[in-house]
Design a protein around this motif. Structure first.
Motif, PDB file in Angstrom:
ATOM      1  N   ASP A 292       0.829  -1.207   0.000  1.00 51.88           N
ATOM      2  CA  ASP A 292       0.000   0.000   0.000  1.00 51.88           C
ATOM      3  C   ASP A 292       0.863   1.256   0.000  1.00 51.88           C
ATOM      4  O   ASP A 292       0.566   2.229  -0.713  1.00 51.88           O
TER       5      ASP A 292
ATOM      6  N   TRP B 227       1.536  -8.640  -4.538  1.00 53.94           N
ATOM      7  CA  TRP B 227       0.472  -7.741  -4.117  1.00 53.94           C
ATOM      8  C   TRP B 227       0.772  -6.297  -4.506  1.00 53.94           C
ATOM      9  O   TRP B 227      -0.139  -5.526  -4.813  1.00 53.94           O
TER      10      TRP B 227
ATOM     11  N   LEU C 190      -1.907  -4.265  -6.713  1.00 51.45           N
ATOM     12  CA  LEU C 190      -2.467  -2.976  -6.322  1.00 51.45           C
ATOM     13  C   LEU C 190      -2.106  -1.885  -7.317  1.00 51.45           C
ATOM     14  O   LEU C 190      -2.895  -0.974  -7.577  1.00 51.45           O
TER      15      LEU C 190
ATOM     16  N   GLU D 287      -4.452  -2.340 -10.176  1.00 53.10           N
ATOM     17  CA  GLU D 287      -5.792  -1.932  -9.743  1.00 53.10           C
ATOM     18  C   GLU D 287      -5.923  -0.413  -9.718  1.00 53.10           C
ATOM     19  O   GLU D 287      -6.965   0.142 -10.077  1.00 53.10           O
TER      20      GLU D 287
ATOM     21  N   THR E  37      -7.089  -1.081   2.216  1.00 49.11           N
ATOM     22  CA  THR E  37      -7.661  -1.893   3.286  1.00 49.11           C
ATOM     23  C   THR E  37      -6.797  -3.110   3.538  1.00 49.11           C
ATOM     24  O   THR E  37      -6.051  -3.553   2.656  1.00 49.11           O
TER      25      THR E  37
ATOM     26  N   ARG F  37      -8.554  -7.849   1.493  1.00 44.11           N
ATOM     27  CA  ARG F  37      -8.684  -7.739   0.048  1.00 44.11           C
ATOM     28  C   ARG F  37      -9.146  -9.053  -0.565  1.00 44.11           C
ATOM     29  O   ARG F  37      -8.737 -10.134  -0.141  1.00 44.11           O
ATOM     30  N   GLU F  38      -9.973  -8.898  -1.569  1.00 42.26           N
ATOM     31  CA  GLU F  38     -10.410 -10.058  -2.338  1.00 42.26           C
ATOM     32  C   GLU F  38      -9.180 -10.717  -2.957  1.00 42.26           C
ATOM     33  O   GLU F  38      -8.315 -10.055  -3.517  1.00 42.26           O
TER      34      GLU F  38
END
Length: 311
Positions: free
Chosen positions: A6, A211, A215, A218, A228, A231-232
């Motif tokens: 993130d 990841w 992200l 995405e 968050t 995550r799915e």
């Protein structure tokens, strides 16, 4: 809490928006967010952004003249980008605003517990004091990883989330890493054989890199809007009682303090259901010891019996 993937994606989004621009001013929506005195926010105004970097789970905005803005989002802190310069702060949720000519970066924090923090520091030496010292698992060689892991005797869950040992790993991605490595969250860090240590190192790098890429894709050109811990597509974190994507067994969870550990009994603990301290105290001998016993109870069967196929 935002973790390494993130933070990296936040920094990439900020780089295209504020690098080279001038910080026109800092507005505080809450006096509690600012945790330093010198330099003052007014001392940062009028300086250009010359770099962005990650320091553990902290975001660092470097300004000309050696001043750094250090943002630690903690659990509920998030960043929003507003295209309009000088965007109005909302009560209760907006903790601080950083005004640039191209727009406004807003630090928000949901809830009532104010933990997100901003420090202003001057000089690389002062900035280094905010570095917990953990190694970057994406670039650390095997020997450095092994040394960090075995420097202190901890459970693997605690070791991975200790910022003094490993940089940027928190509650969510430690669950995913340990599932990928097929290791129990409560194995002791000094009890792993060399093959298990290497398996854990490889899992750390793979999970965090995958990841981060996910992200990044995405996000696209947009500023990250949904940051968050749940995550799915995660294998075990936040998936209590849902099927493990690898073996189908229900994911188990142990809650302690303000954290939790999510794991698959078949993939990670040899079929054993780890004892939750409060529940096992309450249930004593009724606590299920294995995933087979737990699944049998869920179907209303006695342990060791086969489910009848006749009616």
């Amino acid at each position: 809490m935002p973790e390494l993937p993130d933070i990296v994606v936040y920094l990439e989004a900020l780089q295209s928006r504020i690098l080279g621009s001038t910080l026109e001013g800092i507005r505080l929506g809450s006096p509690f967010v600012l945790r330093s005195v010198t330099p003052a926010p007014r001392d940062a105004a009028g300086r250009s952004v010359v770099g962005l970097r990650r320091l553990g789970k902290r975001l660092v905005i470097a300004l000309e003249g050696g001043i750094f803005l250090v943002l630690h989002l903690m659990i509920a802190g998030r960043l929003q980008w507003k295209e309009e310069p000088g965007a109005r702060l909302r009560r209760r949720i907006d903790m601080a605003a950083f005004d640039f000519s191209a727009g406004t970066l807003v630090l928000t924090e949901a809830g009532t517990r104010r933990r997100a923090m901003l420090h202003l520091v001057e000089g690389e030496g002062a900035l280094a004091a905010h570095d917990p010292g953990g190694i970057d698992v994406l670039s650390a060689p095997p020997a450095a990883f092994r040394a960090a892991l075995q420097r202190e005797r901890h459970t693997l869950k605690r070791a991975l989330t200790d910022p003094r040992l490993f940089s940027g790993i928190g509650n969510a991605y430690s669950d995913e890493i340990l599932h990928r490595a097929r290791l129990s969250p409560f194995r002791m860090s000094d009890a792993l054989d060399p093959g298990e240590v290497e398996r854990l190192r490889t899992a750390c790098a793979a999970v965090l890199a995958e990841w981060t890429d996910r992200l990044r894709t995405e996000r696209g050109d947009r500023f990250p809007a949904k940051v968050t811990a749940f995550r799915e597509g995660m294998a075990v974190h936040g998936r209590h009682r849902k099927p493990c994507p690898d073996c189908g067994s229900p994911v188990q969870r142990i809650v302690y303090a303000e954290n939790e550990a999510n794991y698959c009994p078949r993939c990670q603990t040899g079929g054993r259901v780890l004892a939750d301290r409060s529940l096992s105290r309450l249930l004593h001998d009724d606590w299920p010891r294995t995933i087979d016993e737990l699944e049998s109870r869920a179907r209303g069967l006695k342990p060791g019996t086969e489910e009848s196929t006749t009616r």
